[in-house]
Design an enzyme around this catalytic site. Structure first.
Site, PDB file in Angstrom:
ATOM      1  N   GLU A 120      44.799  34.114  33.117  1.00 25.81           N
ATOM      2  CA  GLU A 120      43.793  35.166  32.991  1.00 25.81           C
ATOM      3  C   GLU A 120      44.209  36.104  31.868  1.00 25.81           C
ATOM      4  OE1 GLU A 120      43.133  37.627  36.442  1.00 25.81           O
ATOM      5  OE2 GLU A 120      41.301  38.445  35.610  1.00 25.81           O
ATOM      6  N   GLY A 260      51.031  43.011  37.140  1.00 25.22           N
ATOM      7  CA  GLY A 260      51.599  43.048  38.482  1.00 25.22           C
ATOM      8  C   GLY A 260      51.738  41.675  39.111  1.00 25.22           C
ATOM      9  N   ALA A 261      50.625  40.942  39.169  1.00 25.80           N
ATOM     10  CA  ALA A 261      50.636  39.637  39.796  1.00 25.80           C
ATOM     11  C   ALA A 261      49.324  38.939  39.481  1.00 25.80           C
ATOM     12  CB  ALA A 261      50.789  39.770  41.312  1.00 25.80           C
ATOM     13  N   MET A 262      49.265  37.633  39.816  1.00 26.93           N
ATOM     14  CA  MET A 262      48.078  36.857  39.468  1.00 26.93           C
ATOM     15  C   MET A 262      47.670  35.946  40.617  1.00 26.93           C
ATOM     16  SD  MET A 262      45.805  36.276  37.257  1.00 26.93           S
ATOM     17  CE  MET A 262      44.469  35.193  37.716  1.00 26.93           C
ATOM     18  N   GLU A 263      46.371  35.975  40.917  1.00 26.48           N
ATOM     19  CA  GLU A 263      45.825  35.347  42.124  1.00 26.48           C
ATOM     20  C   GLU A 263      45.496  33.865  41.973  1.00 26.48           C
ATOM     21  OE1 GLU A 263      44.174  37.676  40.170  1.00 26.48           O
ATOM     22  OE2 GLU A 263      42.037  37.179  40.026  1.00 26.48           O
ATOM     23  N   ASN A 264      46.159  33.109  41.101  1.00 23.25           N
ATOM     24  CA  ASN A 264      45.884  31.681  40.934  1.00 23.25           C
ATOM     25  C   ASN A 264      45.679  30.995  42.286  1.00 23.25           C
ATOM     26  OD1 ASN A 264      46.808  32.078  38.123  1.00 23.25           O
ATOM     27  ND2 ASN A 264      48.798  32.254  39.122  1.00 23.25           N
ATOM     28  N   HIS A 296      46.438  42.495  47.703  1.00 23.25           N
ATOM     29  CA  HIS A 296      45.453  42.399  46.616  1.00 23.25           C
ATOM     30  C   HIS A 296      45.258  40.951  46.165  1.00 23.25           C
ATOM     31  CE1 HIS A 296      43.377  44.023  42.976  1.00 23.25           C
ATOM     32  NE2 HIS A 296      43.851  42.909  42.446  1.00 23.25           N
ATOM     33  N   GLU A 297      46.344  40.280  45.855  1.00 26.19           N
ATOM     34  CA  GLU A 297      46.219  38.903  45.344  1.00 26.19           C
ATOM     35  C   GLU A 297      45.672  37.984  46.434  1.00 26.19           C
ATOM     36  OE1 GLU A 297      46.425  38.986  42.267  1.00 26.19           O
ATOM     37  OE2 GLU A 297      47.597  40.836  42.117  1.00 26.19           O
ATOM     38  N   GLU A 319      37.633  42.826  40.557  1.00 24.93           N
ATOM     39  CA  GLU A 319      38.758  43.767  40.599  1.00 24.93           C
ATOM     40  C   GLU A 319      38.431  45.049  41.359  1.00 24.93           C
ATOM     41  OE1 GLU A 319      41.551  42.797  40.232  1.00 24.93           O
ATOM     42  OE2 GLU A 319      41.418  41.045  38.925  1.00 24.93           O
TER      43      GLU A 319
END
Ligand code: TRP
Ligand code: ZN
Length: 871
Positions: A120, A260-264, A296-297, A319
């Site tokens: 992303e 922060g992080a990624m929701e793959n 969140h993720e 988001e």
């Protein structure tokens, strides 16, 4: 390199082709990774096939098994264009990439010893040629091969289909993700990790295997994240009726990560900062953030992955909604008031600033050059406030009705913000026509309320006015729907209901609700026996700036009596702000009145949540105060005001702080909410005590800073020592660095503490720290710790001689080629150059002009600088 052109939301066109399936075969190698991609494409619209691709070496292209002759396609630095294609065909592409030279951390790169991806928003095009846009949803099958010793774990999205040995000490794994998804949710990881495993049984009866992968030796630091993941899964079932949809959920923690992080899908990749946490190394706030980012993720699995965005202009669709959901998660599990105050502070100190900057944009932007520039507090946090206003207007049940319809209508689709609002509207039969302006209009609305009481007639009249200042490209503004939650109090501090009128409704939060829709409006209440004190905008019910007629006496009453905790905190903030503003306007030290000190003392000893008290005793920062000065910002007067206010509160309440401090046990082994709250208040007390009597408290602070066992206590003391430049400061810094030199996340705290210091040697100190052996421009966490913190430390960043500017300029120059995303995040304070005096304006403008001249200026910086310098 060609200059990147702006894209407009209104230019959206569906793609010419859809991709139904993708088979990737990725042969990992540090310098030369081979990517074979087999796509099945179907024509949907007229036009050529335009695949995105950047920094790729193209080895071969086949269509339906036949090599495509070079005259049938064009390759540019950004695209692969193929004309004359059948309506349905297979395409095979082979490309080569070099992960070890990827310092931008986008696409496939090395983080420490591991391979990982970040796709992303538009990173997948750095892995292979593809229709890299969120409205192309395909089913992915991914085969990964790599050296077995170095990379025992080979991970991708979905379920593991097969794995086995290969020649030459290599092995492979093949993963299949049954859920069609856009390329930005693709992920791959290969590395040698420690693995924490657990299970979760969903409400639908699915047994999900949960796995967290961390660098060797860090297993125990992943336990909290695992527990938080299980809480997230359960909460989403209970509150939103949403359950997980795969048999595996994996999280990998990496040290080198831009965000922060990624929701793959099925394979989240996290900045290790939001996974690794134990009492030794993480503060109470770190734990809270780990839980909220894990949530969140996870929540993205429904709001983002199952229902995704049609195009990147719609980013807030996923988001804003997911931030709202993670805020609700934290609030349901912890203190709702504390989390709300935290969110309000983010809006006031960062989002209002962005709204007043040359990068101001609506939560759904209309024009974008570099998408990475739009992962902003506006899209995320103001986006969440817009969702929260819908929730306020529709109520919890109405909101959930809307969510159910949204899911029924759009599961498996790529949709728009409009689709979301339409679902809320239809499910509730509630007209949101005017409300939609929140999606298209940038800028922070200003609301003014005037109150008039006629004692004889026993009549109360309230006049309301709203106005949104112009923002770049949006001269004309329209009135918005602004829900105002409020409570009225009598002079003794008892809540009274103002007689119901059609325009005023009783709200489920306990407050009353009046919704503004016009530029001006008024309300009249009759039979009002005495003039009430009204707390407006309770719970920060709309992201606006508010001017109320409240006097300091009214504020003292609300501080002591308001039923809602957020309202009490807000009253304290207003007391401080009034004192600060008066001090700035007269260029004198700030002072409070006797009755204000008394009200604060009462608050300190009142039977309130300790965490709330800690927030009540957190004074507005210089940055918050700066928000009120849009030209010729009086930095020196602001510095005098904030430092003198802290000092006078410290002096006047020193006995009270001492008494409170003595009563609060630090309970270093207790991670309950109550113990965390007590530590937060204890920290505020010690902060003021050491400010009032630095000599007396230096030893105590030093001891706490050097005592390992609880990072909240250690870091808290470190910050106090540095902020107040206590006699112990150098010794404390040295000991701390010695203790933690091999723990990167803790060293970040050490760098951050020094960058945050208000003391006037900070610029010098930060300049030295850039040369420190532990500092590296390649690690975003380290860069943010030292330089993002420094650049937000306005009083020091804007130092007279411009040394702060030059320092940041040189860092941005180096990051321009190394990591443009990080470079672009650091430029924020330069965007506001017009707010300062002519001398500073000139120096900052000069920095921007020099940056603009850089050879190979990254589009990220180009877009922001062009906006900043625009007349
Ligand atoms: N979607 C991610 C989130 O909000 C954000 C993100 C992670 C991101 N890494 C990124 C956005 C890199 C842009 C670039 O949870
Ligand atoms: Zn997100």
């Amino acid at each position: 390199m060609s200059k990147k052109l702006a894209k407009f939301r209104s230019d959206y066109r569906a793609p010419a082709f859809s991709i139904t399936t993708v088979h990737l075969d990725i042969d990992l190698d540090e310098r030369a990774t081979q990517v074979r991609s087999q796509l099945h494409l179907e024509r949907k619209n007229s036009g050529p096939l335009e695949l995105d691709g950047e920094q790729l070496k193209l080895t071969s292209i086949k269509i339906d098994g036949k090599v495509l002759p070079p005259q049938n396609y064009e390759v540019t630095d950004k695209q692969l264009i193929v004309h004359e294609l059948p309506d349905s065909f297979e395409m095979e592409l082979v490309t080569e990439i070099d992960p070890s030279s990827n310092s931008a951390l986008e696409g496939l790169y090395k983080s420490g010893g591991a391979f990982c991806t970040q796709c992303e928003a538009e990173g997948f095009r750095r892995i292979t040629y593809y229709l890299d846009r969120p409205d192309v949803l395909a089913v992915f099958t991914t085969k990964i091969s790599a050296d077995r010793e170095l990379y025992p774990y080979l991970l991708s999205n979905g379920n593991l289909e097969s794995s086995g040995e290969l020649d030459g000490g290599r092995h492979y794994a093949t993963w299949h993700d049954p859920h069609p998804k856009p390329a930005y949710l693709f992920a791959l990881v290969a590395g040698n990790f420690d693995r924490l495993e657990d299970h979760y049984q969903t409400s639908e009866g699915r047994d999900v295997r949960l796995e967290i992968f961390v660098d060797k030796g860090n297993l125990s630091r992943a336990e909290y994240a695992m527990a938080a993941l299980k809480r997230s899964m359960q909460w989403d079932e209970e509150r939103f009726d949403l359950a997980y949809d795969l048999d595996r959920y994996m999280i990998v923690a990496v040290d080198f990560f831009n965000m922060g992080a990624m929701e793959n899908k099925g394979l989240n990749i996290f900045n290790s900062k939001y996974v690794l946490a134990d009492q030794m190394t993480a503060t109470d706030w770190d734990f809270v953030h780990v839980e909220s980012v894990i949530g969140h993720e996870y929540f993205h699995n429904w709001t983002g992955n199952r229902i995704t965005c049609r195009d990147w202009f719609q980013l807030s669709l996923k988001e804003g909604l997911t931030v709202f959901r993670d805020q609700e998660f934290s609030s349901d599990l912890g203190s709702r008031a504390v989390h709300r105050i935290d969110a309000v502070r983010v809006i006031r100190s960062f989002q209002f600033n962005e709204d007043a900057s040359p990068m101001a944009h609506p939560i759904r932007p209309d024009k974008v050059v570099e998408m990475n520039n739009f992962y902003t507090v506006t899209v995320y946090n103001k986006g969440a406030e817009v969702i929260r206003m819908l929730h306020t207007l529709l109520g919890e049940q109405g909101f959930q009705r809307g969510m159910r319809l949204y899911r029924e209508r759009h599961d498996g689709q790529a949709v728009t913000c409009e689709d979301f609002v339409a679902a809320m509207e239809a499910a509730n039969d509630f007209d949101l026509t005017q409300f939609r302006r929140w999606y298209s209009q940038a800028g922070t609305p200003e609301v003014r309320i005037a109150q008039h009481y006629d004692a004889q007639q026993q009549q109360l009249t309230l006049n309301f006015q709203q106005l949104t200042p112009a923002t770049p490209g949006q001269e004309e503004k329209f009135p918005l729907v602004i829900p105002l939650l409020f409570s009225a109090y009598d002079e003794k501090g008892s809540r009274i209901q103002l007689t119901a009128k059609d325009e005023v409704v009783k709200h489920e939060s306990g407050s009353q609700l009046y919704t503004l829709t016009e530029t001006t409006s008024s309300l009249t209440f009759s039979n009002v026996e005495q003039e009430p004190i009204i707390a407006w905008l309770e719970n920060f019910s709309a992201p606006v700036k508010l001017q109320t007629p409240l006097t300091t006496v009214d504020l003292e009453l609300l501080l002591g009596h308001a039923e809602q905790e957020v309202t009490r905190w807000e009253a304290a903030q207003q007391v401080y702000l009034k004192a600060l503003q008066e001090a700035v306007d007269t260029n004198q030290a700030a002072q409070l009145s006797e009755s204000q000190y008394t009200a604060l003392k009462k608050a300190l000893h009142a039977p309130l949540d300790d965490a709330l008290k800690a927030l009540i005793f957190t004074l507005p920062s210089a940055e918050e105060l700066l928000e009120y000065y849009t030209e010729d910002a009086p930095l020196d007067a602001i510095e005098l005001a904030v430092t003198s206010l802290a000092k006078t509160v410290a002096d006047e309440l020193s006995d009270d702080f001492a008494e409170c401090f003595a009563k609060l046990d630090s309970q270093p082994d207790d991670l309950s909410g109550k113990a965390m709250a007590a530590r937060a208040l204890r920290q505020r007390c010690l902060y003021f005590l050491a400010l009032a009597q630095p000599q007396q408290y230096s030893d105590e602070v030093a001891e706490q800073a050097c005592q390992q066992g609880n990072m909240t206590l250690q870091q808290g003391a470190l910050e106090i020592a540095v902020q107040h430049q206590l006699p112990c400061v150098e010794q404390v810094l040295a000991t701390f660095a010695e203790q933690w030199q091999d723990t990167p996340l803790v060293m970040d705290k050490w760098f951050a503490a020094q960058a945050n210091a208000l003391h006037d040697t900070t610029v010098e100190r930060v300049t030295q720290l850039i040369e420190h052996p532990k500092f590296s421009l390649r690690n975003p966490n380290r860069v943010y710790a030292l330089l993002a913190n420094f650049s937000r430390n306005s009083l020091r960043f804007h130092q007279q001689d411009g040394a702060g500017y030059k320092l940041l300029q040189s860092i941005i120059t180096q990051l321009n080629t190394l990591n443009p995303q990080v470079a672009s995040r650091l430029i924020t304070p330069f965007m506001q150059w017009r707010r300062f005096d002519t001398r500073r304006q000139q120096m900052m403008k000069e920095c921007l002009l020099q940056l603009q001249q850089l050879p190979d200026l990254a589009p990220d910086l180009d877009e922001k600088i062009a906006n900043a310098l625009q007349q």
